[in-house]
Scaffold this motif. Structure first.
Motif, PDB file in Angstrom:
ATOM      1  N   LEU A 146       0.831  -1.209   0.000  1.00 44.18           N
ATOM      2  CA  LEU A 146       0.000   0.000   0.000  1.00 44.18           C
ATOM      3  C   LEU A 146       0.865   1.259   0.000  1.00 44.18           C
ATOM      4  N   LEU A 147       1.864   1.295   0.854  1.00 43.65           N
ATOM      5  CA  LEU A 147       2.714   2.482   0.963  1.00 43.65           C
ATOM      6  C   LEU A 147       3.473   2.745  -0.332  1.00 43.65           C
ATOM      7  N   ASP A 148       3.935   1.682  -0.971  1.00 45.97           N
ATOM      8  CA  ASP A 148       4.655   1.849  -2.242  1.00 45.97           C
ATOM      9  C   ASP A 148       3.754   2.481  -3.297  1.00 45.97           C
ATOM     10  N   ASP A 149       2.492   2.048  -3.327  1.00 43.20           N
ATOM     11  CA  ASP A 149       1.562   2.583  -4.312  1.00 43.20           C
ATOM     12  C   ASP A 149       1.202   4.036  -3.992  1.00 43.20           C
ATOM     13  N   MET A 150       1.054   4.353  -2.703  1.00 43.61           N
ATOM     14  CA  MET A 150       0.759   5.725  -2.308  1.00 43.61           C
ATOM     15  C   MET A 150       1.939   6.647  -2.641  1.00 43.61           C
ATOM     16  N   LYS A 151       3.126   6.131  -2.493  1.00 43.98           N
ATOM     17  CA  LYS A 151       4.324   6.912  -2.802  1.00 43.98           C
ATOM     18  C   LYS A 151       4.405   7.188  -4.306  1.00 43.98           C
ATOM     19  N   ALA A 152       4.049   6.181  -5.087  1.00 45.78           N
ATOM     20  CA  ALA A 152       4.117   6.317  -6.543  1.00 45.78           C
ATOM     21  C   ALA A 152       2.956   7.130  -7.105  1.00 45.78           C
ATOM     22  N   ASN A 153       1.832   7.175  -6.364  1.00 42.21           N
ATOM     23  CA  ASN A 153       0.630   7.871  -6.840  1.00 42.21           C
ATOM     24  C   ASN A 153       0.062   8.771  -5.736  1.00 42.21           C
ATOM     25  N   PRO A 154       0.782   9.825  -5.392  1.00 48.48           N
ATOM     26  CA  PRO A 154       0.341  10.697  -4.295  1.00 48.48           C
ATOM     27  C   PRO A 154      -1.029  11.331  -4.577  1.00 48.48           C
ATOM     28  N   GLY A 155      -1.910  11.243  -3.563  1.00 54.06           N
ATOM     29  CA  GLY A 155      -3.235  11.831  -3.679  1.00 54.06           C
ATOM     30  C   GLY A 155      -4.187  11.051  -4.555  1.00 54.06           C
ATOM     31  N   LYS A 156      -3.824   9.839  -4.938  1.00 55.12           N
ATOM     32  CA  LYS A 156      -4.670   9.043  -5.833  1.00 55.12           C
ATOM     33  C   LYS A 156      -5.307   7.827  -5.141  1.00 55.12           C
ATOM     34  N   ILE A 157      -4.655   7.313  -4.109  1.00 54.73           N
ATOM     35  CA  ILE A 157      -5.166   6.126  -3.420  1.00 54.73           C
ATOM     36  C   ILE A 157      -6.226   6.588  -2.412  1.00 54.73           C
ATOM     37  N   LYS A 158      -7.441   6.053  -2.526  1.00 49.74           N
ATOM     38  CA  LYS A 158      -8.581   6.557  -1.759  1.00 49.74           C
ATOM     39  C   LYS A 158      -8.679   5.925  -0.364  1.00 49.74           C
ATOM     40  N   MET A 159      -8.949   6.789   0.609  1.00 51.08           N
ATOM     41  CA  MET A 159      -9.132   6.348   1.992  1.00 51.08           C
ATOM     42  C   MET A 159     -10.418   6.940   2.553  1.00 51.08           C
ATOM     43  N   SER A 160     -11.236   6.125   3.213  1.00 46.94           N
ATOM     44  CA  SER A 160     -12.449   6.613   3.875  1.00 46.94           C
ATOM     45  C   SER A 160     -12.118   7.011   5.312  1.00 46.94           C
ATOM     46  N   TYR A 161     -12.817   8.035   5.810  1.00 48.39           N
ATOM     47  CA  TYR A 161     -12.620   8.484   7.190  1.00 48.39           C
ATOM     48  C   TYR A 161     -13.889   9.173   7.671  1.00 48.39           C
ATOM     49  N   THR A 162     -13.975   9.477   8.966  1.00 50.84           N
ATOM     50  CA  THR A 162     -15.224   9.987   9.540  1.00 50.84           C
ATOM     51  C   THR A 162     -15.323  11.502   9.568  1.00 50.84           C
ATOM     52  N   GLY A 163     -14.384  12.208   8.958  1.00 48.45           N
ATOM     53  CA  GLY A 163     -14.503  13.654   8.864  1.00 48.45           C
ATOM     54  C   GLY A 163     -13.350  14.389   9.524  1.00 48.45           C
ATOM     55  N   PRO A 164     -13.296  15.712   9.340  1.00 53.18           N
ATOM     56  CA  PRO A 164     -12.192  16.528   9.847  1.00 53.18           C
ATOM     57  C   PRO A 164     -12.023  16.420  11.357  1.00 53.18           C
TER      58      PRO A 164
END
Length: 346
Positions: A146-164
């Protein structure tokens, strides 16, 4: 004369009756709390970590209080709506709050003017460990994948979260500090975040362990890492984030989700004491102890046993996370309004 005498007799009887009523009323004690059902507001949707822990805590609490404790979910705006409803209720102890950490970040992100200072702590209850999870069919089999893909594609790998300001947001900011920038999508609760992963709307989420236990058993989710300092007893083969990226170690000690039992600060002190005494007994119940062990939860009531300890913990935690949000450029207001930077622990 006879009329005057009768009038005097009537007056004497009236006076005696008034005196008797006064003595009776004076001898009556105010009805002991609680006399009716208590409403526990959980400011997030059903099925998330706060809901899971809060509902179990409510079961144990009502055993001690002898009255029903009814859980009501009021999600929205990273928990601020539900928290506000507790403050808007009569400060009589019949509306209580079981919430996660976002109460400590609402001011700095501009969601509300509320903070822990508006509430009286009854107990710091648990920390539900954070874990990074993906769907069963995900191409990611390890955190390194996962980290390798996030490093190669910054801002492209989607993550869900509960808000600010929530724990998932803090997790994402930690990852970004380490060079792994995710594309964030907000949902109303932890359960919805997991459903988004399983339905492939997003690639992963930073969840809480108690919310994924069933999905791990069914095989619907894979856990890649623990966002904390230690491995989980129930999943000893799953590494911590710091084991995969050594730069994460300093951050992981504070990467947790404090779950808390509070009331409005205007609730009378004697009622607060009744609730605290009941809470202290509730966490000794064998059913609660089993719940904590099954979910690998940290017992914060042991780490912070006194009210003064809880208040200091809240203040330090608020400062640390508020500065982190500000440094990441996502805070609407500078924490300097409330905290000196010297209090920051990261």
């Amino acid at each position: 004369k006879r009329g005057i005498k009768m009038k005097r007799v009537c007056l004497a009887l009236t006076a005696a009756l008034v005196a008797a009523v006064s003595v009776f009323a004076g001898g009556q004690k105010e009805a002991a709390y609680p006399q009716k059902a208590i409403t526990m507001i959980i400011p997030y949707g059903a099925g998330g970590t706060t809901d899971i822990h809060g509902r179990q805590f409510a079961i144990q609490l009502q055993k001690q209080l002898g009255k029903p404790v009814t859980v009501v979910n009021q999600g929205g705006a990273s928990g601020s709506k539900g928290c506000k409803s507790v403050l808007d209720a009569a400060p009589d102890g019949y509306t209580v709050l079981f919430t996660a950490e976002s109460l400590g970040t609402q001011r700095v992100v501009g969601l509300s003017e509320m903070s822990y200072d508006d509430f009286a702590p009854i107990m710091a209850v648990t920390n539900d460990p954070k874990v990074i999870v993906v769907g069963k069919d995900s191409k990611y089999n390890t955190l390194q994948d996962l980290l390798d893909d996030m490093k190669a594609n910054p801002g492209k790998i989607k993550m869900s979260y509960t808000g600010p300001g929530g724990s998932g947001h803090v997790q994402a900011l930690i990852m970004e500090k380490l060079g792994y920038k995710a594309a964030l999508t907000a949902y109303t609760g932890g359960a919805d975040c997991l459903l988004a992963v399983m339905s492939k709307q997003v690639d992963f989420t930073n969840s809480n362990y108690s919310t994924i236990v069933g999905y791990l058993k069914s095989g619907d989710l894979k856990v890649l890492a623990v966002s904390g300092s230690t491995r989980l007893p129930a999943n000893p083969d799953v590494p911590t984030f710091g084991e995969v990226d050594k730069n994460a170690v300093p951050y992981m000690k504070n990467a947790f989700t404090p779950l808390n039992f509070l009331v409005s600060k205007d609730v009378p002190a004697d009622i607060q004491k009744i609730l605290r005494d009941a809470a202290l007994k509730a966490v000794k119940d064998p059913e609660w102890v089993k719940f904590v062990n099954d979910n690998c939860a940290e017992e914060l009531y042991k780490a912070y046993p006194e009210i003064k300890d809880i208040k200091k913990y809240y203040k330090d935690w608020e400062s640390m996370v508020s500065w982190m949000l500000y440094d990441a450029g996502v805070a609407k207001f500078s924490p300097e309004k409330w905290f000196q930077r010297a209090l920051r622990t990261l």
